[in-house]
Design an enzyme around this catalytic site. Sequence first.
Site, PDB file in Angstrom:
ATOM      1  CE  LYS A   1      -3.481   5.097  -1.765  1.00 55.86           C
ATOM      2  NZ  LYS A   1      -4.502   5.698  -2.770  1.00 55.86           N
TER       3      LYS A   1
ATOM      4  CE1 TYR B   1      -3.725   2.506   0.557  1.00 59.34           C
ATOM      5  CE2 TYR B   1      -2.271   3.339   2.318  1.00 59.34           C
ATOM      6  CZ  TYR B   1      -3.567   3.476   1.322  1.00 59.34           C
ATOM      7  OH  TYR B   1      -4.190   4.742   1.474  1.00 59.34           O
TER       8      TYR B   1
END
Length: 258
Positions: free
Chosen positions: A163, A159
């Site tokens: 990002k 994750y």
Amino acid sequence: MKDTAGFNFAGKTALVTGAAKGIGADIAAQFIRYGANVIIADVDEQGEAVAARWRQDGYAARFFRCDVSQGNDVAQLAAYAEQEFGGLDMLVNNAGIFPRATLSETDEALWDRVIGINLKGVYLMCQAAVPGMISRGGGSIVNIGSLHAATGASDMLAYAISKGGVVTLTRNLASTLAKHRVRVNCIHPGWVASDGEMARIAASGENGDTLEKAIKRMPMGRMQTGNDIASAVVFMMSDFADQITGQQLTVDGGISIR
Ligand SMILES: NC(=O)c1ccc[n+]([C@@H]2O[C@H](COP(=O)([O-])OP(=O)(O)OC[C@H]3O[C@@H](n4cnc5c(N)ncnc54)[C@H](O)[C@@H]3O)[C@@H](O)[C@H]2O)c1
């Protein structure tokens, strides 16, 4: 002087991915409020009910089922936007998943899924939307990031990296597309009690006490709402942000200054 009475997106079309619920649904609602035509793109068919409610009230809202990690779905979505509204002026890449997994817990399938939706999905959506924006004389893209792009978040390997990639992609495209008057920016939400985040908290067994203690540590005393994020998105999309591109705006009630 620009009119400061409010945002006005009349005659403009916005597409928000992952807008069947959560932060994306609040972003779509703010676009509707300020007069835009809105396309909700999501894997969750609940998006059709959301769009249908807006249509009942006389607004131009559509739903298109699309998995942003799949090139074919994204191409069909871009064609649909062209057919319904003649193309896009604004794109919000909001769809995302946020599973907790460290390096040792992240298998290849999880890595591919997270990177596929959170990062490849943004690249695919931008690639599909940008030619139409250029032919309309310009446009604006907002990518939804996360504080974890900067923190690294050891319990969210794929994750955080996805990002971080979104930040780099934002800067890359802002630089490539400025000459075409397409602006590209990134907004980092702090901590939002979205549908997905509430489901995650419930599944993790974190109780109300833990949550309350965490909220008390928040500099401005509360979690953020989807509308806090949506307000920043509509500002970034508006003419008031006409000279802002390649930037990151954090909406976190001060979490990141601690
Ligand atoms: N909630 C937070 O505290 C928080 C913090 C930082 C960043 N974010 C980011 O905000 C964005 C929205 O998160 P949220 O909290 O509203 O989550 P959410 O789970 O409530 O909503 C996410 C939406 O994305 C959709 N989606 C998932 N995979 C998809 C795919 N492959 N194609 C199309 N749609 C897909 C889901 O169906 C859902 O409707 C995400 O990018 C997330 O990483 C959220």
